[in-house]
Design a protein around this motif. Structure first.
Motif, short mmCIF file in Angstrom:
data_model
loop_
_atom_site.label_atom_id
_atom_site.label_comp_id
_atom_site.label_asym_id
_atom_site.label_seq_id
_atom_site.Cartn_x
_atom_site.Cartn_y
_atom_site.Cartn_z
N THR A 228 0.84 -1.12 -0.11
CA THR A 228 0.07 -0.04 0.07
C THR A 228 0.89 1.21 -0.02
OG1 THR A 228 -1.80 -1.21 1.24
CG2 THR A 228 -1.86 1.30 1.06
N LEU A 229 2.04 1.32 0.79
CA LEU A 229 2.87 2.65 1.00
C LEU A 229 3.64 2.54 -0.39
CD1 LEU A 229 4.20 1.94 4.54
CD2 LEU A 229 2.60 3.55 3.71
N LEU A 230 4.02 1.75 -1.01
CA LEU A 230 4.75 1.47 -2.26
C LEU A 230 3.84 2.10 -3.24
CD1 LEU A 230 7.14 0.83 -3.99
CD2 LEU A 230 6.00 -1.11 -4.46
N LEU A 231 2.76 1.63 -3.42
CA LEU A 231 1.88 2.29 -4.52
C LEU A 231 1.46 3.69 -4.28
CD1 LEU A 231 -0.62 -0.78 -5.11
CD2 LEU A 231 1.23 0.08 -6.51
N ALA A 232 1.24 4.37 -3.02
CA ALA A 232 0.77 5.63 -2.62
C ALA A 232 2.20 6.19 -3.06
CB ALA A 232 0.64 5.75 -1.12
N MET A 233 3.27 5.84 -2.62
CA MET A 233 4.60 6.57 -2.98
C MET A 233 4.79 6.87 -4.45
SD MET A 233 7.11 5.12 0.12
CE MET A 233 8.56 5.70 -0.73
N ILE A 234 4.54 5.80 -5.24
CA ILE A 234 4.52 6.11 -6.59
C ILE A 234 3.76 6.93 -7.16
CG2 ILE A 234 4.20 4.65 -8.89
CD1 ILE A 234 5.15 2.21 -7.54
N GLY A 235 2.52 6.80 -6.67
CA GLY A 235 1.38 7.86 -7.06
C GLY A 235 1.94 9.39 -6.74
#
Length: 257
Positions: A228-235
């Motif tokens: 979840t954190l990875l996808l949020a950081m990418i966005g």
């Protein structure tokens, strides 16, 4: 909201199931939260709204769980049907309009409040994740949950009520959807039938990127947090780099692949 709902999705996918209706459920909870608050007002109405929305989440989870566990309909089909029905109900209730929530309502604390320097939604997500870790890794339910995803027949022959376990897992998923919907409504100070469009894809992607086996039998709750954190950081990173939003979904999809 993504992490809150992904916690429940991790349990569902670990059993070999899936819940495509979480985005629609989030929208319905947001809409009915706004409607309930508008009808009963603030104060006592906030507590009543929270209780009613949690009950609604249980109803949505029970609906999916019943057809998956007791009618033996594939989870993909059941949740796809729920996705359509629940989203349609949210649109019917709002007629396509967004329903505002009183900006002075204490309900907004769920989405905008802070305890010290920590946002309330982050605290809610942390509590939900801790409960999820305990359920999956230290309880009998977690053992059965993983076993059903690995070899359902073996678990059934061991005397476990597999149907009940599946039902409980979908009930938990419904509860976290209700929490996620309330947090979303409180953050936006409104309820809209368009809330959570494609939300289920974000949640499933976070769970799978975190290492949970899409076909069941292996769930990683802490991996879900990292996913979840990875996808949020990418966005967020793509926004900070001023990359056109038309390219963002393409880039995020390629990274997931």
């Amino acid at each position: 909201p993504s992490l809150i709902v992904a916690t429940g999705m991790t349990l569902v996918i670990t059993t070999g199931g899936i819940d495509l209706s979480v985005g629609s459920g989030t929208a319905l909870v947001a809409v009915l939260s706004a409607m309930t608050l508008g009808a009963v007002g603030s104060g006592f109405g906030v507590g009543l709204t929270v209780v009613l929305m949690l009950l609604l989440g249980l109803v949505l989870g029970a609906m999916n769980g019943y057809f998956v566990a007791y009618q033996n309909i594939p989870a993909f089909i059941v949740s796809l049907a729920s996705l359509s029905i629940v989203r349609g109900l949210a649109q019917l209730l709002t007629r396509g309009y967004s329903l505002p929530i009183n900006p002075d309502s204490p309900f907004l604390w769920l989405g905008r409040g802070r305890i010290g320097i920590v946002p309330v939604p982050a605290i809610i997500a942390l509590v939900v994740v801790i409960i999820g870790v305990i359920l999956l890794n230290t309880t009998t339910l977690g053992v059965y949950n993983t076993g059903i995803g690995s070899n359902e027949d073996a678990v059934r022959r061991s005397g476990v009520n597999v149907r009940l376990v599946k039902l409980v897992v979908y009930l938990i998923s419904g509860l976290v959807v209700a929490l996620g919907g309330m947090v979303t409504a409180a953050r936006l100070a409104s309820g809209s039938s368009y809330t959570g469009v494609a939300f289920e894809l974000q949640v499933i992607a976070a769970v799978i990127v975190g290492g949970t086996n899409l076909f069941g039998g292996e769930g990683r709750m802490l991996g879900t947090v990292l996913g979840t954190l990875l996808l949020a950081m990418i966005g967020n990173g793509l926004i900070l780099l001023r990359i056109s939003p038309f390219y963002q979904q393409i880039i995020e999809g390629l990274i997931i692949l």
